[in-house]
Design an enzyme around this catalytic site. Structure first.
Site, PDB file in Angstrom:
ATOM      1  N   ARG A 141       4.512  -4.139 -16.832  1.00 67.41           N
ATOM      2  CA  ARG A 141       3.840  -3.800 -15.269  1.00 67.41           C
ATOM      3  C   ARG A 141       4.175  -2.403 -15.264  1.00 67.41           C
ATOM      4  O   ARG A 141       5.091  -1.634 -15.149  1.00 67.41           O
ATOM      5  CB  ARG A 141       5.129  -4.611 -14.461  1.00 67.41           C
ATOM      6  CG  ARG A 141       4.726  -4.338 -12.951  1.00 67.41           C
ATOM      7  CD  ARG A 141       5.574  -4.800 -12.135  1.00 67.41           C
ATOM      8  NE  ARG A 141       4.945  -4.577 -10.731  1.00 67.41           N
ATOM      9  CZ  ARG A 141       5.883  -4.365  -9.544  1.00 67.41           C
ATOM     10  NH1 ARG A 141       7.155  -4.385  -9.606  1.00 67.41           N
ATOM     11  NH2 ARG A 141       5.496  -4.273  -8.277  1.00 67.41           N
ATOM     12  N   GLU A 146       3.971 -13.228 -10.999  1.00 68.35           N
ATOM     13  CA  GLU A 146       3.299 -12.022 -11.769  1.00 68.35           C
ATOM     14  C   GLU A 146       3.320 -11.783 -13.200  1.00 68.35           C
ATOM     15  O   GLU A 146       2.661 -11.344 -13.933  1.00 68.35           O
ATOM     16  CB  GLU A 146       4.025 -10.790 -11.130  1.00 68.35           C
ATOM     17  CG  GLU A 146       3.390 -10.787  -9.424  1.00 68.35           C
ATOM     18  CD  GLU A 146       4.117  -9.998  -8.589  1.00 68.35           C
ATOM     19  OE1 GLU A 146       3.856  -8.820  -8.186  1.00 68.35           O
ATOM     20  OE2 GLU A 146       5.327 -10.260  -8.299  1.00 68.35           O
ATOM     21  N   ARG A 182      10.776  -1.230   5.091  1.00 62.64           N
ATOM     22  CA  ARG A 182       9.866  -0.357   5.111  1.00 62.64           C
ATOM     23  C   ARG A 182       9.073  -0.557   6.543  1.00 62.64           C
ATOM     24  O   ARG A 182       8.948  -1.563   6.955  1.00 62.64           O
ATOM     25  CB  ARG A 182       8.713  -0.567   4.231  1.00 62.64           C
ATOM     26  CG  ARG A 182       9.287   0.079   2.909  1.00 62.64           C
ATOM     27  CD  ARG A 182       8.205  -0.363   1.683  1.00 62.64           C
ATOM     28  NE  ARG A 182       8.992  -1.018   0.539  1.00 62.64           N
ATOM     29  CZ  ARG A 182       7.987  -1.703  -0.300  1.00 62.64           C
ATOM     30  NH1 ARG A 182       6.784  -1.573  -0.214  1.00 62.64           N
ATOM     31  NH2 ARG A 182       8.861  -2.372  -1.276  1.00 62.64           N
ATOM     32  N   HIS A 196       0.754  -4.889  -5.430  1.00 56.79           N
ATOM     33  CA  HIS A 196       0.808  -6.484  -5.519  1.00 56.79           C
ATOM     34  C   HIS A 196      -0.476  -6.866  -6.081  1.00 56.79           C
ATOM     35  O   HIS A 196      -0.653  -8.387  -5.655  1.00 56.79           O
ATOM     36  CB  HIS A 196       1.213  -7.134  -4.185  1.00 56.79           C
ATOM     37  CG  HIS A 196       2.576  -6.788  -3.376  1.00 56.79           C
ATOM     38  ND1 HIS A 196       2.715  -6.690  -2.202  1.00 56.79           N
ATOM     39  CD2 HIS A 196       3.886  -6.584  -4.158  1.00 56.79           C
ATOM     40  CE1 HIS A 196       4.031  -6.498  -2.037  1.00 56.79           C
ATOM     41  NE2 HIS A 196       4.530  -6.346  -2.938  1.00 56.79           N
ATOM     42  N   ASN A 240       9.453  -5.348 -16.911  1.00 54.69           N
ATOM     43  CA  ASN A 240       9.109  -4.707 -15.542  1.00 54.69           C
ATOM     44  C   ASN A 240      10.263  -3.801 -15.303  1.00 54.69           C
ATOM     45  O   ASN A 240      11.326  -4.144 -14.883  1.00 54.69           O
ATOM     46  CB  ASN A 240       9.093  -5.728 -14.362  1.00 54.69           C
ATOM     47  CG  ASN A 240       8.918  -5.482 -13.111  1.00 54.69           C
ATOM     48  OD1 ASN A 240       8.712  -4.104 -12.952  1.00 54.69           O
ATOM     49  ND2 ASN A 240       8.668  -6.083 -12.221  1.00 54.69           N
ATOM     50  N   ASP A 275      17.184  -8.897   4.653  1.00 53.40           N
ATOM     51  CA  ASP A 275      16.639 -10.463   4.386  1.00 53.40           C
ATOM     52  C   ASP A 275      16.499 -11.155   5.299  1.00 53.40           C
ATOM     53  O   ASP A 275      17.364 -11.330   6.303  1.00 53.40           O
ATOM     54  CB  ASP A 275      18.052 -11.139   3.429  1.00 53.40           C
ATOM     55  CG  ASP A 275      17.825 -12.267   2.796  1.00 53.40           C
ATOM     56  OD1 ASP A 275      17.255 -12.939   3.380  1.00 53.40           O
ATOM     57  OD2 ASP A 275      17.858 -12.081   1.322  1.00 53.40           O
ATOM     58  N   PHE A 276      15.020 -11.656   5.498  1.00 54.83           N
ATOM     59  CA  PHE A 276      14.790 -12.522   6.356  1.00 54.83           C
ATOM     60  C   PHE A 276      15.781 -13.859   6.940  1.00 54.83           C
ATOM     61  O   PHE A 276      15.815 -14.231   8.023  1.00 54.83           O
ATOM     62  CB  PHE A 276      13.372 -13.073   6.257  1.00 54.83           C
ATOM     63  CG  PHE A 276      12.440 -12.140   6.399  1.00 54.83           C
ATOM     64  CD1 PHE A 276      12.101 -11.189   5.391  1.00 54.83           C
ATOM     65  CD2 PHE A 276      11.567 -11.943   7.426  1.00 54.83           C
ATOM     66  CE1 PHE A 276      11.235 -10.257   5.544  1.00 54.83           C
ATOM     67  CE2 PHE A 276      10.606 -10.963   7.768  1.00 54.83           C
ATOM     68  CZ  PHE A 276      10.305 -10.085   6.718  1.00 54.83           C
TER      69      PHE A 276
HETATM   70  P1  ADP Z   1      10.622  -8.702  -3.503  1.00 56.35           P
HETATM   71  O1  ADP Z   1      10.211  -8.813  -5.055  1.00 56.35           O
HETATM   72  O2  ADP Z   1       9.719  -7.700  -2.804  1.00 56.35           O
HETATM   73  O3  ADP Z   1      12.104  -8.112  -3.558  1.00 56.35           O
HETATM   74  P2  ADP Z   1      10.734 -11.457  -2.985  1.00 56.35           P
HETATM   75  O4  ADP Z   1       9.269 -12.068  -2.957  1.00 56.35           O
HETATM   76  O5  ADP Z   1      11.860 -11.714  -3.968  1.00 56.35           O
HETATM   77  O6  ADP Z   1      10.974  -9.760  -2.721  1.00 56.35           O
HETATM   78  O7  ADP Z   1      11.373 -11.918  -1.668  1.00 56.35           O
HETATM   79  C1  ADP Z   1      12.260 -11.739  -1.187  1.00 56.35           C
HETATM   80  C2  ADP Z   1      12.842 -12.081   0.421  1.00 56.35           C
HETATM   81  O8  ADP Z   1      12.238 -13.490   0.654  1.00 56.35           O
HETATM   82  C3  ADP Z   1      13.924 -12.024   0.771  1.00 56.35           C
HETATM   83  O9  ADP Z   1      14.561 -10.806   1.211  1.00 56.35           O
HETATM   84  C4  ADP Z   1      14.105 -13.006   2.067  1.00 56.35           C
HETATM   85  O10 ADP Z   1      14.188 -12.236   2.998  1.00 56.35           O
HETATM   86  C5  ADP Z   1      12.870 -13.759   1.665  1.00 56.35           C
HETATM   87  N1  ADP Z   1      13.123 -15.214   1.530  1.00 56.35           N
HETATM   88  C6  ADP Z   1      13.661 -16.096   0.517  1.00 56.35           C
HETATM   89  N2  ADP Z   1      14.262 -17.338   0.708  1.00 56.35           N
HETATM   90  C7  ADP Z   1      13.940 -17.411   1.976  1.00 56.35           C
HETATM   91  C8  ADP Z   1      13.992 -18.360   3.062  1.00 56.35           C
HETATM   92  N3  ADP Z   1      14.477 -19.683   2.503  1.00 56.35           N
HETATM   93  N4  ADP Z   1      13.706 -18.241   4.244  1.00 56.35           N
HETATM   94  C9  ADP Z   1      13.390 -17.202   4.863  1.00 56.35           C
HETATM   95  N5  ADP Z   1      13.150 -16.012   3.959  1.00 56.35           N
HETATM   96  C10 ADP Z   1      13.407 -16.173   2.508  1.00 56.35           C
END
Ligand code: ADP
Length: 405
Positions: free
Chosen positions: A98, A391, A248, A187, A7, A290-291
């Site tokens: 990918r 994936e 985004r 996705h 990827n 980051d959530f």
């Molecule tokens: P991508 O592949 O689009 O970068 P991921 O599927 O790896 O994203 O998801 C990453 C996001 O998941 C992180 O930015 C974070 O916001 C969220 N995340 C991961 N673990 C947790 C958690 N324990 N609680 C809340 N959010 C989480």
């Protein structure tokens, strides 16, 4: 049969070597900062993690200048007598790449040949941030493993089943005909994978199910899967559309662009950058994409962080509602990806706002991370599930099928 999944991003290369006999991941890793002065390789052999400074610990014969260097290094590490997992390059039976955009040409994965490469080059126009990097990865692997069969697996392919009314934008029809401007959706490998896993887990033929898959990561999208096929999805011509995401903006009124270009004196490229990189949960909260950081801040009373999370949950609920309407019902709602697999609070907030569907979260069952499970109550008419996405495995499975023919 061992399959290498690649990827490629513009400055990174993720890899996974999978033994398809038992689906075991033999090795996985990431080459980052390709072309920069401080490239980094993170290599995982089974459960051991090695972070290798490119200059000191392994002789890579110089810096990682480009993707060809990165592939060379990956192969070297896979063959290394301590860190490696194979003894000859011949053990890599096939490579699965990918590819983000397959345009309207590809509704399925394909074996890569000269004709496919030409088509992918044409598709680059549609995904200028992603496809050129994917192609560089393909060229690099072809150069280093010229005899190894390779397949391209597209993020867009699964959504090619959408009916016209779901994919067309209400612009002059010639714009679609002449420029290919339509909803493509992304996705796809993830949505398809988790839907199949859920149907199998529930021991029900997917052709009998109406499923809504919520892929909630940094990039987030929701798909309506009716009887096994995608009939609508929230991302559009690009992965910018749909839900609010990490950085985004998701759906906004398109006239905002013209308004802001005048008011703020910004170019289209500058506005594009704001919408892709500075908006979403980051833009609303002013804290992070980051959530986890945003949730921490909201728990401490930060109002903008609270707002960002409320907006995100609201968007997820709104799309689920729209797709219930699109399918005239729903049997299963699936959560997957970083946030979907790990964040029980968001899952509960979404599901508990959908009580009109006869669905309720079971707090005990929902107290889970990254494990395939049903998280709704036994009485719920609609099931909510957590299904970890994979994936890479999906790419490897498609590659195996194509290269075994
Ligand atoms: P991508 O592949 O689009 O970068 P991921 O599927 O790896 O994203 O998801 C990453 C996001 O998941 C992180 O930015 C974070 O916001 C969220 N995340 C991961 N673990 C947790 C958690 N324990 N609680 C809340 N959010 C989480």
């Amino acid at each position: 049969m061992k399959i290498l999944v690649i990827n490629c991003g513009s400055s990174s290369l993720k890899y996974q070597l999978i033994n398809m006999d038992d689906k075991a991941v033999l090795s996985s890793g990431l080459v980052e900062k390709i072309g920069l002065s401080d490239p980094l390789l993170t290599h995982k052999k089974f459960d051991d993690k090695f972070i290798i400074d490119t200059d000191k610990q392994i002789d890579f014969g110089g810096k990682i200048q480009n993707h060809e260097d990165a592939v060379t290094i990956v192969i070297k590490v896979l063959l290394d007598k301590d860190l490696g997992v194979i003894s000859s390059m011949k053990e890599i039976d096939a490579v699965g790449h990918r590819v983000v955009h397959g345009g309207e040409k590809y509704a399925n994965s394909v074996i890569i040949n000269d004709e496919v490469i030409l088509e992918l080059e044409k598709c680059s126009k549609l995904a200028p941030l992603h496809n050129p990097a994917n192609l560089i990865g393909i060229y690099a692997c072809q150069k280093i493993m010229p005899k190894t069969p390779m397949a391209a697996v597209f993020d867009t392919a699964f959504h090619q089943t959408m009916p016209e009314e779901a994919y067309i934008y209400s612009l002059p029809y010639e714009i679609y005909q002449n420029y290919g401007v339509r909803r493509y959706g992304f996705h796809g490998t993830s949505h398809q994978y988790v839907a199949n896993v859920a149907a199998e887990f529930l021991d029900t033929d997917i052709k009998k199910l109406k499923i809504i898959t919520c892929h909630l990561g940094n990039g987030a999208s929701i798909t309506a899967i009716k009887h096994g096929i995608s009939i609508d999805t929230s991302m559009g011509f690009t992965p910018l559309a749909g839900l609010t995401m990490g950085t985004r903006c998701g759906d906004i009124d398109p006239s905002i662009l013209a308004y802001l270009s005048h008011e703020m004196n910004l170019s289209i490229d500058e506005l594009d950058n704001i919408m892709n990189k500075k908006s979403g949960v980051l833009g609303l909260s002013g804290i992070s994409n980051d959530f986890r950081d945003v949730e921490d801040a909201a728990n401490k009373g930060d109002k903008r962080a609270e707002l960002a999370l409320k907006v995100f949950t609201y968007h997820v609920k709104k799309y689920i509602g729209a797709y219930v309407a699109a399918m005239n019902g729903v049997d299963v709602i699936i959560f997957t990806a970083g946030l979907g697999e790990n964040d029980k609070v968001t899952r509960a907030n979404v599901i508990n706002g959908l009580s009109y569907l006869g669905i309720a979260i079971d707090d005990n069952k929902n107290n889970v991370r990254g494990k395939l499970s049903v998280i709704s109550t036994d009485e719920s008419k609609v099931k909510a599930m957590l299904v970890p996405t994979n994936e890479e495995l999906m790419i490897a499975q498609d590659t195996l099928i194509l290269t075994s023919q």
